[in-house]
Design an enzyme around this catalytic site. Structure first.
Site, PDB file in Angstrom:
ATOM      1  N   CYS A  68       0.828  -1.210   0.000  1.00  0.00           N
ATOM      2  CA  CYS A  68       0.000   0.000   0.000  1.00  0.00           C
ATOM      3  C   CYS A  68       0.864   1.263   0.000  1.00  0.00           C
ATOM      4  O   CYS A  68       1.575   1.523   0.974  1.00  0.00           O
ATOM      5  CB  CYS A  68      -0.906  -0.043   1.233  1.00  0.00           C
ATOM      6  SG  CYS A  68      -1.699   1.505   1.647  1.00  0.00           S
ATOM      7  N   CYS A  71       0.077   3.788   2.759  1.00  0.00           N
ATOM      8  CA  CYS A  71       0.556   3.277   4.057  1.00  0.00           C
ATOM      9  C   CYS A  71       2.014   3.672   4.270  1.00  0.00           C
ATOM     10  O   CYS A  71       2.404   4.057   5.374  1.00  0.00           O
ATOM     11  CB  CYS A  71       0.429   1.760   4.125  1.00  0.00           C
ATOM     12  SG  CYS A  71      -1.262   1.153   4.046  1.00  0.00           S
TER      13      CYS A  71
END
Length: 148
Positions: A68, A71
């Protein structure tokens, strides 16, 4: 005795390296200057209760995934917030791909999903990345609402 790993943290006040356990009573302080240390730990399906729910301070939980992009952007911002609020909060990082039970428990639909927990109770929840200043405001407002 905890089976949870300790991490090495550099004191933002004096620069000394300290070992900070993932789970402990109280709040970590520098062995040299006695100032509060950032408390950042990994947590997973098997140790979440010990690391997060039994913590003596509110815990910001970062539910993230290695694949991600947002993230990876929010992680340093959360670490900055944990450093700024040392002694007030703990930051626990949970890789949802390695910890599917927690991903299901918190009904993670998107990553990053951020939670503020106090003794296992969810005080706040948000999805997506945000800059450190906005994250700090969100965390502080969540904690203040608990006290009010």
């Amino acid at each position: 005795m905890s089976t949870v790993e300790a991490t090495k943290v550099t004191c933002p006040h004096c620069g000394r390296t300290n070992r900070v356990p993932a789970a402990a009573e109280g709040r970590p302080t520098c062995g040299n200057c006695k100032q509060p240390l950032p408390w950042i730990a990994d947590a997973g399906d098997d140790d979440f209760t010990e690391v997060v729910e039994q913590a003596t301070v509110p815990v910001v939980v970062d539910l993230w995934a290695t694949w991600c992009g947002p993230c990876r952007m929010v992680s340093p911002a959360l670490e900055k917030v944990a450093t700024e609020l040392a002694g007030t909060i703990k930051l626990a990082k949970v890789d949802i791909d390695k910890n599917p039970r927690l991903a299901r428990r918190f009904e993670v639909q998107a990553v990053p999903t951020l939670l503020v927990l106090d003794k296992g109770q969810t005080l706040a929840r948000q999805s997506g990345a945000a800059p450190a200043a906005a994250l700090r405001r969100w965390v502080e407002q969540s904690i203040t609402a608990r006290e009010g």
